[in-house]
Scaffold this active site. Structure first.
Site, PDB file in Angstrom:
ATOM      1  N   GLU A 142      -5.872  -7.253  -1.249  1.00  0.00           N
ATOM      2  CA  GLU A 142      -6.416  -7.253   0.228  1.00  0.00           C
ATOM      3  C   GLU A 142      -7.655  -6.229   0.305  1.00  0.00           C
ATOM      4  OE1 GLU A 142      -3.463  -5.600   3.028  1.00  0.00           O
ATOM      5  OE2 GLU A 142      -4.988  -4.646   4.003  1.00  0.00           O
ATOM      6  N   GLU A 149       1.020  -1.019   0.042  1.00  0.00           N
ATOM      7  CA  GLU A 149       0.183   0.019   0.080  1.00  0.00           C
ATOM      8  C   GLU A 149       0.812   1.307  -0.026  1.00  0.00           C
ATOM      9  OE1 GLU A 149      -2.830  -0.200   3.243  1.00  0.00           O
ATOM     10  OE2 GLU A 149      -3.994  -1.805   1.906  1.00  0.00           O
TER      11      GLU A 149
HETATM   12  C1  IDC Z   1      -3.234  -4.089  10.292  1.00  0.00           C
HETATM   13  C2  IDC Z   1      -3.336  -4.912  11.274  1.00  0.00           C
HETATM   14  C3  IDC Z   1      -2.939  -4.539  12.660  1.00  0.00           C
HETATM   15  C4  IDC Z   1      -1.622  -4.222  12.500  1.00  0.00           C
HETATM   16  C5  IDC Z   1      -1.410  -2.845  11.826  1.00  0.00           C
HETATM   17  C6  IDC Z   1       0.009  -2.202  11.564  1.00  0.00           C
HETATM   18  O1  IDC Z   1      -4.924  -5.490  11.071  1.00  0.00           O
HETATM   19  O2  IDC Z   1      -3.076  -5.530  13.641  1.00  0.00           O
HETATM   20  O3  IDC Z   1      -1.318  -3.432  13.808  1.00  0.00           O
HETATM   21  O4  IDC Z   1      -1.757  -3.577  10.445  1.00  0.00           O
HETATM   22  O5  IDC Z   1       0.921  -3.179  10.830  1.00  0.00           O
HETATM   23  C7  IDC Z   1      -4.171  -2.200   5.687  1.00  0.00           C
HETATM   24  C8  IDC Z   1      -2.684  -2.867   5.681  1.00  0.00           C
HETATM   25  C9  IDC Z   1      -2.646  -4.078   6.799  1.00  0.00           C
HETATM   26  C10 IDC Z   1      -3.313  -3.350   7.907  1.00  0.00           C
HETATM   27  C11 IDC Z   1      -4.931  -3.224   7.506  1.00  0.00           C
HETATM   28  C12 IDC Z   1      -5.788  -2.824   8.827  1.00  0.00           C
HETATM   29  O6  IDC Z   1      -2.417  -3.366   4.383  1.00  0.00           O
HETATM   30  O7  IDC Z   1      -1.204  -4.130   7.037  1.00  0.00           O
HETATM   31  O8  IDC Z   1      -3.475  -4.464   8.916  1.00  0.00           O
HETATM   32  N1  IDC Z   1      -5.123  -2.271   6.595  1.00  0.00           N
HETATM   33  O9  IDC Z   1      -5.654  -1.894   9.160  1.00  0.00           O
HETATM   34  N2  IDC Z   1      -4.773  -1.617   4.840  1.00  0.00           N
HETATM   35  C13 IDC Z   1      -5.819  -0.959   5.049  1.00  0.00           C
HETATM   36  C14 IDC Z   1      -6.155  -1.657   6.221  1.00  0.00           C
END
Ligand code: IDC
Length: 465
Positions: free
Chosen positions: A383, A291
């Site tokens: 994702e 992302e």
């Molecule tokens: C989130 C995880 C969370 C973690 C956070 C930081 O769910 O446990 O603490 O990342 O690493 C994304 C990202 C993905 C995120 C997810 C939800 O690709 O890494 O995971 N998210 O926030 N993009 C939009 C949402």
């Protein structure tokens, strides 16, 4: 037969091996087996078996394989605790070789008897995972749809084979558009206990998933802290997916910092390695930047045009997914839209663009952009979440359903965040599920997991001509 087994038992007792500790399941695996008949005489033979662990270090292991001819029996084995039941043979590591570091090998052997032919064993597994490096032989003649798992049982990879981009679609070996539906891991640095034999079996058999995305964070205690270890974890997941006929999406999970150029050198090193190692496989798709955020499309395009050639040099025919601006929103989260990509596409072929959404946060205007972009760009939803963009909050069933209906209609592939038991509503399993061996009973699923399982497990309709 009885005599031979008695002989085996005696041998094991004499060697003091009967009390061998049960092997522990390993999170990441991958292995190679070299099998050699070292001598053969009328009705008997001796064979050497060298097993190399290509995955994460193991503290216990069992090698499994099948003797193809009914007349083949193991008489006496060494350097492992051997047993045979019908055609199935297992050899469990013993005190002096139970620990197998990454790339370490154990040399075993046995003498055996045979009546008809004496073909080489097949279907080597290490802790249940196919040793895809085994027996460097041509795959058996079949329909050309072999996924490399040693059989042809109609799995997604068996049916679709090597994928490619055709127009705005993801196409299979018959050059027909397909949609892959599957799940993303959580961060491998935190949740590797969620990716064991039982959980991958559940994903392939109960969820009937086509795809596993391996989310390898680069920062946040990820790849940058242990490049070899994380590369090996990812390769282990590729093998586990392959053994079950699923595609594996290798996600270079950049997130913070958002400019993928911060990780350009790491990306080149990582992709050179995984692309070389997995080049011959049909089940691998590469996602070069999860992302991008706080970076222009021009910056992302420049990164992509440096990383893609590294992949192509090693693995020329794999599909590559490029992240887009604004957390892979095609720019929507930055107030833009897909036109910046349409007007200045990445200079490469056989690529798709990532589109991510979280259903409780991203609704009609994001869906409108996706619909509009889908006829102009090859898109892959590598994702998405059923919840808010934080990964938590209430599941939005109505918005998720609207999204999935749209993706199904457009044959856009997707992976849901996450196939894990993280304590957050985006996770498919309740906390405490992972590592417990039960990923299948209804009690282990969260609300999001139950919805996704019901969507993913419906029959695929992959065209075969
Ligand atoms: C989130 C995880 C969370 C973690 C956070 C930081 O769910 O446990 O603490 O990342 O690493 C994304 C990202 C993905 C995120 C997810 C939800 O690709 O890494 O995971 N998210 O926030 N993009 C939009 C949402």
């Amino acid at each position: 037969m009885k005599r031979l087994l008695a002989l085996l038992a005696t041998c094991a007792t004499v060697l003091g091996l009967t009390a061998a500790v049960a092997p522990q399941a390993a999170a990441a695996t991958g292995c190679k087996v070299d099998y050699t008949v070292t001598s053969q005489w009328t009705g008997g033979f001796q064979a050497g078996v060298k097993v190399t662990n290509l995955g994460a270090p193991l503290t216990g292991w069992t090698l499994g394989f099948s003797l193809p001819d009914a007349g083949q029996k193991i008489a006496q084995g060494w350097n492992a605790t051997w047993s045979q039941s019908g055609s199935a043979v297992t050899a469990a590591g013993v005190d002096w070789n139970r620990t197998l570091a990454t790339n370490a090998s154990a040399d075993l052997g046995f003498t055996g008897t045979f009546t008809g032919a004496n073909p080489k064993p097949t279907a080597f597994t290490l802790n249940g995972v196919a040793c895809t490096g085994s027996l460097e032989e041509e795959p058996p003649p079949g329909d050309g749809g072999d996924d490399g798992d040693g059989d042809d049982n109609g799995t997604p990879v068996d049916v679709n084979g090597q994928l490619h981009v055709c127009g705005v679609n993801l196409c299979n070996q018959y050059d027909r558009p397909i949609q892959l539906r599957g799940m993303s891991t959580h961060g491998l640095q935190w949740f590797s206990q969620c990716y064991d034999t039982a959980s991958l079996d559940a994903l392939a058999n109960d969820w009937k998933a086509d795809l596993l995305r391996a989310a390898m964070y680069v920062q946040e205690d990820g790849y940058e802290t242990d490049p070899a270890g994380f590369t090996s974890k990812v390769n282990g997941l590729v093998d586990m997916a392959e053994a079950r006929g699923m595609y594996a999406l290798i996600d270079f999970h950049t997130l913070t910092p958002g400019d993928p150029n911060h990780n350009l050198a790491r990306a080149k090193t990582f992709f050179a390695s995984v692309a070389a190692r997995n080049a011959a496989k049909k089940n691998v798709i590469y996602e070069i930047a999860n992302e991008p955020n706080g970076v222009s499309w021009a910056g992302i395009k420049s990164y992509a045009e440096q990383v893609i050639p590294v992949i192509r040099a090693a693995d020329p025919d794999a599909v590559v997914i490029v992240g887009t601006r604004g957390w892979s929103s095609l720019g929507v989260s930055d107030g833009s839209n897909e036109s910046e990509v349409v007007n200045s596409p990445v200079n490469a072929t056989n690529i798709m663009y990532a589109f991510h959404f979280y259903a409780a946060s991203h609704k009609d205007n994001y869906r409108a952009t996706l619909s509009q972009a889908a006829s102009r760009l090859p898109l892959f939803v590598s994702e998405f979440g059923t919840v808010s963009a934080t990964g938590g909050g209430a599941m939005d069933r109505a918005s998720t359903t609207a999204w999935l209906d749209l993706l199904d209609q457009r044959k856009i592939s997707y992976a849901n965040w996450t196939y894990s038991d993280a304590p957050e509503s985006s996770a498919a399993f309740k906390p405490g599920t992972c590592g417990g061996g039960d990923y299948s009973s209804s009690g282990v699923l969260t609300e999001s997991g139950a919805l996704l399982k019901s969507r993913i497990s419906t029959p695929d309709s992959f065209p075969t001509s």
